[in-house]
Design an enzyme around this catalytic site. Structure first.
Site, PDB file in Angstrom:
ATOM      1  N   GLU A 170       0.809  -1.227   0.000  1.00 14.78           N
ATOM      2  CA  GLU A 170       0.000   0.000   0.000  1.00 14.78           C
ATOM      3  C   GLU A 170       0.839   1.272   0.000  1.00 14.78           C
ATOM      4  O   GLU A 170       0.636   2.174   0.814  1.00 14.78           O
ATOM      5  CB  GLU A 170      -0.965  -0.011   1.190  1.00 14.78           C
ATOM      6  CG  GLU A 170      -1.921  -1.192   1.163  1.00 14.78           C
ATOM      7  CD  GLU A 170      -2.842  -1.241   2.371  1.00 14.78           C
ATOM      8  OE1 GLU A 170      -2.807  -0.308   3.206  1.00 14.78           O
ATOM      9  OE2 GLU A 170      -3.597  -2.226   2.506  1.00 14.78           O
ATOM     10  N   ASN A 216       2.087  -5.256  -3.041  1.00 14.45           N
ATOM     11  CA  ASN A 216       0.705  -5.577  -2.706  1.00 14.45           C
ATOM     12  C   ASN A 216      -0.088  -4.295  -2.467  1.00 14.45           C
ATOM     13  O   ASN A 216       0.380  -3.390  -1.783  1.00 14.45           O
ATOM     14  CB  ASN A 216       0.697  -6.436  -1.429  1.00 14.45           C
ATOM     15  CG  ASN A 216      -0.659  -7.029  -1.116  1.00 14.45           C
ATOM     16  OD1 ASN A 216      -1.279  -7.663  -1.960  1.00 14.45           O
ATOM     17  ND2 ASN A 216      -1.114  -6.851   0.117  1.00 14.45           N
ATOM     18  N   HIS A 258     -10.265  -6.389  -1.811  1.00 11.76           N
ATOM     19  CA  HIS A 258     -11.274  -5.989  -0.821  1.00 11.76           C
ATOM     20  C   HIS A 258     -12.397  -5.265  -1.564  1.00 11.76           C
ATOM     21  O   HIS A 258     -12.239  -4.119  -1.992  1.00 11.76           O
ATOM     22  CB  HIS A 258     -10.671  -5.054   0.230  1.00 11.76           C
ATOM     23  CG  HIS A 258      -9.666  -5.699   1.123  1.00 11.76           C
ATOM     24  ND1 HIS A 258      -9.987  -6.752   1.964  1.00 11.76           N
ATOM     25  CD2 HIS A 258      -8.342  -5.449   1.319  1.00 11.76           C
ATOM     26  CE1 HIS A 258      -8.913  -7.108   2.649  1.00 11.76           C
ATOM     27  NE2 HIS A 258      -7.901  -6.336   2.271  1.00 11.76           N
ATOM     28  N   GLU A 289      -6.018 -10.739  -0.601  1.00 16.73           N
ATOM     29  CA  GLU A 289      -6.782 -10.435   0.624  1.00 16.73           C
ATOM     30  C   GLU A 289      -8.276 -10.350   0.317  1.00 16.73           C
ATOM     31  O   GLU A 289      -8.957  -9.421   0.753  1.00 16.73           O
ATOM     32  CB  GLU A 289      -6.296  -9.119   1.240  1.00 16.73           C
ATOM     33  CG  GLU A 289      -4.814  -9.049   1.532  1.00 16.73           C
ATOM     34  CD  GLU A 289      -4.386  -7.748   2.203  1.00 16.73           C
ATOM     35  OE1 GLU A 289      -5.255  -7.061   2.789  1.00 16.73           O
ATOM     36  OE2 GLU A 289      -3.189  -7.416   2.144  1.00 16.73           O
ATOM     37  N   ASP A 291     -12.096 -10.301   0.170  1.00 15.21           N
ATOM     38  CA  ASP A 291     -13.361 -10.386   0.892  1.00 15.21           C
ATOM     39  C   ASP A 291     -14.325  -9.419   0.232  1.00 15.21           C
ATOM     40  O   ASP A 291     -13.921  -8.531  -0.531  1.00 15.21           O
ATOM     41  CB  ASP A 291     -13.222 -10.118   2.393  1.00 15.21           C
ATOM     42  CG  ASP A 291     -12.508  -8.815   2.742  1.00 15.21           C
ATOM     43  OD1 ASP A 291     -12.523  -7.878   1.916  1.00 15.21           O
ATOM     44  OD2 ASP A 291     -11.925  -8.730   3.832  1.00 15.21           O
TER      45      ASP A 291
END
Length: 397
Positions: A170, A216, A258, A289, A291
């Site tokens: 990030e 990432n 996400h 990651e 979701d």
């Protein structure tokens, strides 16, 4: 790097997990892929379907189902928090390796590969580090040396045990930040300048020549305007291209995945196009990651199926879009969900105004949701032997 190459850890996991989950077919019991785990079905394609793991949940004796599913349903594991700097070195020079070591041993026992998360991030840093920089007791030169030492120490400790490392996490701003023009953000860029990114990859490579090294980030699932001033995916693509041109050992780009059902999100072709464009740079890709959260309206919290069902369906569709895109692009090596059960999801604690949840593939009672079944069907029907070329009948006479 040839993105079709695998690390030793990855090859071992493919062979062993596939063997463990294989159920021989017999005349009386034909092979039924729907009974297989996500791990086994993914490894048919050389794809590691994994999960982030909470060490607190893993060690909760009152919740054995969490450990059972973490051990059996997934081909890879990621430390949700145990490998972050504040967890590993809460006080300067004093390391707490126990939780991260435990996850490594857990993966070894269950023949799983490990994604290391994360070496360099502006969040979850130890207070002694950030306060030292703030009060001037840690100089910029010393800070750079501390970062080098941290990366080297952690990567060397787990050398040969980590398949993929999230080296830098990030580092790029969002269009809603100030200034709105995309830029390198956070503690490390502010104190060391953007050159820390190349340094971090070089230090990680020196510590472990065989681990795959990833950048990432979130909101990079598909391209937008193509203008790096406001298109984060384009910014990360240009950054990756520049790093490769400089000979920086970046092996992969991880898209966190996400997502939220209240947003438009992307279709499979858009996500596939992004993965293919990154693979054109000679790097691997992964969803790291995943979701899909939903707003918990009063109706949802009251159990109103008319509000719950559309959210579950939209969630399943979003999980599926990312999986199908990953399956379509051979450089996409892994698909990791960020926790697998709603009772151990980070979402409700982070998104509270308005409240959000329902973000994972199992409900709070470990019952698989529609999203779980859609992921399984994507893996089953992604080619032979379950999807074959069409057979056109000849006209009957």
């Amino acid at each position: 790097m040839n993105v079709r190459q695998w690390s030793t850890v990855g090859l071992v996991a493919v062979a062993t997990v596939a063997t463990l989950n294989a159920v021989p077919a017999t005349a009386s019991r034909p092979y039924d892929p729907t009974t297989q785990t996500l791990a086994a079905l993914g490894l048919r394609h050389g794809l590691h379907v994994g999960t982030a793991v909470s060490m607190d949940a893993l060690n909760d004796a009152s919740d054995p189902q969490y450990r059972k599913l973490a051990a059996t349903e997934f081909a890879s594991v990621t430390a949700e928090n145990a490998m972050k700097w504040e967890s590993l070195e809460p006080t300067r020079g004093n390391y707490n390796w126990a939780p991260a070591d435990e996850l490594i041993e857990f993966a070894k026992r269950n023949r799983q590969s490990v994604r290391g998360h994360v070496l360099v991030w502006h969040n979850q840093l130890p207070a002694w580090l950030t306060s030292g920089v703030a009060d001037g007791s840690i100089s910029k030169q010393e800070l750079r040396e501390l970062l080098r030492k941290h990366i080297t120490t952690v990567v060397k400790r787990y050398k040969g045990k980590i398949w993929q490392w999230d080296v830098v996490n990030e580092a790029v701003s969002d269009p809603w930040d100030t200034p709105s023009t995309l830029h390198y953000k956070g503690f490390w860029a502010q104190n060391l300048g953007p050159g820390y990114i190349a340094d971090a990859f070089r230090w990680a490579r020196a510590a472990d020549p065989k681990a795959l090294l990833f950048y990432n980030d979130y909101n990079i699932e598909a391209f937008g305007s193509g203008n790096p001033a406001d298109d984060k995916t384009q910014f990360v693509y240009d950054m990756t291209k520049s790093l490769r041109a400089q000979g920086v050992p970046i092996d992969g780009v991880g898209s966190q995945g996400h997502l939220g059902t209240q947003y438009g999100n992307y279709d499979t072709l858009q996500v596939t196009a992004a993965l293919k464009k990154f693979s054109g740079l000679g790097v691997a890709t992964a969803f790291t990651e995943v979701d899909v959260r939903s707003q918990l309206t009063e109706g949802v919290q009251a159990g109103n199926s008319e509000e719950i069902n559309p959210r579950l369906q939209a969630s399943a569709a979003n999980f599926s879009v990312l999986m199908k895109a990953c399956l379509a692009v051979r450089s996409c090596l892994s698909y990791t969900v960020w926790g697998f059960s709603d009772n151990h999801s980070w979402v409700p604690g982070w998104f509270s105004d308005p409240p959000e949840g329902l973000a994972t593939i199992y409900d709070e009672n470990y019952q698989p949701k529609r999203a779980y079944h859609e992921l399984k069907s994507d893996l089953i029907f992604a080619g032979p032997p379950y999807v074959l070329p069409r057979i056109a009948p000849k006209p009957h006479r």
